[in-house]
Design an enzyme around this catalytic site. Structure first.
Site, mmCIF file in Angstrom:
data_model
loop_
_atom_site.group_PDB
_atom_site.id
_atom_site.type_symbol
_atom_site.label_atom_id
_atom_site.label_comp_id
_atom_site.label_asym_id
_atom_site.label_seq_id
_atom_site.Cartn_x
_atom_site.Cartn_y
_atom_site.Cartn_z
ATOM 1 N N CYS A 62 0.885 -1.159 0.000
ATOM 2 C CA CYS A 62 0.000 0.000 0.000
ATOM 3 C C CYS A 62 0.919 1.203 0.000
ATOM 4 O O CYS A 62 1.538 1.499 1.004
ATOM 5 C CB CYS A 62 -0.922 0.032 1.220
ATOM 6 N N CYS A 64 -0.567 4.196 2.504
ATOM 7 C CA CYS A 64 -0.539 4.030 3.963
ATOM 8 C C CYS A 64 -0.259 2.578 4.298
ATOM 9 O O CYS A 64 0.859 2.116 4.155
ATOM 10 C CB CYS A 64 -1.842 4.525 4.584
ATOM 11 N N SER A 65 -1.244 1.817 4.728
ATOM 12 C CA SER A 65 -0.961 0.428 5.115
ATOM 13 C C SER A 65 -2.178 -0.462 4.903
ATOM 14 O O SER A 65 -2.419 -1.361 5.703
ATOM 15 C CB SER A 65 -0.517 0.383 6.575
ATOM 16 N N CYS A 66 -2.961 -0.228 3.849
ATOM 17 C CA CYS A 66 -4.127 -1.073 3.582
ATOM 18 C C CYS A 66 -3.674 -2.528 3.460
ATOM 19 O O CYS A 66 -2.661 -2.809 2.814
ATOM 20 C CB CYS A 66 -4.827 -0.626 2.293
HETATM 21 FE FE FE Z 1 -3.389 2.008 2.888
#
Ligand code: FE
Length: 225
Positions: free
Chosen positions: A123, A126-128
């Site tokens: 991602c 961000c951090s999906c």
């Molecule tokens: Fe994300």
């Protein structure tokens, strides 16, 4: 900064954190943890959230929801060709028919590794991450070096994870968004004909479902995923 350096830094933080045990509980909390705790207290006092409900969610992620769900999905896809094609067609619906796996949202996409193509998930924003099937994301997945380098130099990143692919294998990087989550369907290791789903599930590592590792038989393991 390389991903391993980033990992080293995290280890360091973890290490120094462990030294503060004698100072009591509150002093062990990081600024973020303190902020979360204060926020939770205020919201609970105002009646906006139910602490018991929050505890239940945390407990679910600590015990029932984790990579074991993804491992079951992959093992099923390896032994059941009909399930495999349904998974590749519509992963959310396929996973939700399994019964022994936590329900997933409507955004899950499965991408299949073959000798011609290796898939890797990031991602960049961000951090999906597909929490329902993989549990909580590892720290390196959320790190800036992984998020930028996975796209710019995927083969170099894979090498740091101990994965070297043949030159003729194309590396395809998938960027998760708020609407999509990916799970990699790794290649079934050779020499596992006749293995049970349970035995096969044990070969599926979290990293192999992100694409930074391979599913391997214990006797052929070369990378520490
Ligand atoms: Fe994300």
């Amino acid at each position: 900064m390389s991903i391993n350096e980033e990992r080293g830094q995290n280890d360091l933080t973890e290490h120094s954190h462990n030294h503060s045990h004698e100072h009591g509980e509150m002093s062990e909390l990081s600024d973020t943890e303190l902020r979360v705790r204060s926020l939770e207290t205020v919201l609970a006092e105002k009646g906006y959230v139910d602490s018991a409900a929050l505890d239940a969610i945390v407990e679910a992620y600590e015990t029932r929801i984790g990579p074991q769900n993804g491992q079951r999905v992959i093992a099923r896809a390896w032994v059941d060709l009909d399930f495999r094609s349904k998974l590749l067609e519509d992963a959310s619906t396929a996973v939700n028919t399994m019964g022994n796996v936590s329900p997933v949202g409507s955004h899950l996409i499965a991408v299949e590794n073959t000798p011609k193509r290796h898939n890797m998930v990031v991602c960049t924003l961000c951090s999906c991450y597909p929490w329902e099937v993989l549990g909580l994301p590892p720290t390196w997945y959320k790190s800036a070096p992984y998020r930028s380098r996975a796209v710019l130099e995927p083969r170099a990143v894979l090498a740091e994870f101990g994965v070297t692919l043949p030159d003729q294998t194309e590396v395809r990087v998938w960027d998760s968004t708020a609407e999509t989550r990916y799970i990699v369907l790794p290649m079934r290791p050779a020499g596992t004909e006749g293995w049970s789903e349970e035995q096969l599930a044990a070969l599926v590592t979290r990293n192999s479902m992100i694409g930074t590792g391979l599913a391997q038989r214990p006797d052929e393991k070369t990378e520490g995923s």
